[in-house]
Write an enzyme that holds these catalytic residues in place. Structure first.
Site, short mmCIF file in Angstrom:
data_model
loop_
_atom_site.label_atom_id
_atom_site.label_comp_id
_atom_site.label_asym_id
_atom_site.label_seq_id
_atom_site.Cartn_x
_atom_site.Cartn_y
_atom_site.Cartn_z
N CYS A 11 0.82 -1.21 0.00
CA CYS A 11 0.00 0.00 0.00
C CYS A 11 0.86 1.26 0.00
CB CYS A 11 -0.92 -0.01 1.23
SG CYS A 11 -2.27 1.20 1.13
N ASP A 134 -5.57 -3.03 11.85
CA ASP A 134 -4.51 -2.06 12.08
C ASP A 134 -4.45 -1.74 13.56
OD1 ASP A 134 -2.78 -1.17 10.15
OD2 ASP A 134 -3.98 0.54 9.52
#
Length: 223
Positions: A11, A134
């Site tokens: 990412c 996360d």
């Protein structure tokens, strides 16, 4: 029991050379950040330029944080094959509404911390293609930090994408502990002295190699 190989998402890419290197390393998905407060932010136009470099079977992912519908619509028009990733405070109704209106699959980020009810959270996003885990840090995103992987229960009702502070040296442990469907890396494959968003081709290759090593170890242990 883990029976599938672990998919890899890289990412926060911002450059053509990095997209090409990520694909060569074996990434299954490439993430483009459409959040103007991120140091890795791209315009929709720039994300579309980079996405056009992707070969078949490598998926672009457009990341949003509390985005307005105009931005989401523009991104879907410019990158029509993209998966969406909601990384802010989006509700189940909001995510499901976008999914139904656009037909695009989506990931929903969960901010992991002690006491966080992940099973309830995941159940609420029952139309999500997966739940991305996360750490809970100030702002949005993982901040390059890992969370306590023991917080992840074994029976999450959606596919799990493990993120937050991953790099080649710890991703084997993360995969072994969590057995995720996929892993997501950003800062862990960046050039140490360069701007955020500038990736290191060798680190991306080492990360992908480590993911494959983790899968091989698990397969050996289960055989």
């Amino acid at each position: 029991m883990k029976t599938e190989r672990t998919r890899i998402k890289i990412c926060g890419l911002t450059r053509e050379a990095d997209v090409d290197a990520a694909v060569a390393a074996g990434a299954d998905a490439i993430g483009f950040v459409l959040y103007d407060k991120s140091p890795r932010a791209l315009s929709v136009h720039r994300a579309a330029e980079l996405a056009r470099r992707l070969p078949p079977f490598v998926m672009p992912v457009c990341l949003f944080v509390n985005a307005g519908q105009d931005l989401i619509d523009a991104a879907i028009e410019a990158v029509p094959q993209a998966m969406l990733q909601f990384h802010g405070d989006e509700t189940p109704a909001r995510c499901d509404g976008v999914h139904r209106a656009t037909g695009r699959p989506y990931l929903r980020a969960a901010r992991m911390a002690p006491g966080f009810a992940l099973l309830d959270f995941a159940a609420g996003f029952d139309s999500a293609a997966g739940i991305l885990l996360d750490p809970h840090v100030e702002g949005y995103g993982g901040g390059g930090k890992a969370f306590d992987w023991s917080l992840v229960p074994a029976n999450v009702p959606r596919p799990v994408v493990l993120s937050g502070g991953l790099h080649a040296a710890n991703v084997i442990d993360g995969i072994t502990a969590v057995r995720p469907w996929a892993v997501d890396v950003s800062s862990g494959v960046e050039i140490v002295t360069g701007p955020k968003g500038h990736k290191d081709a060798a680190l991306m290759r080492q990360f992908c190699d480590a993911v494959r090593e983790a899968d091989a170890r698990i397969a050996d242990a289960e055989s």
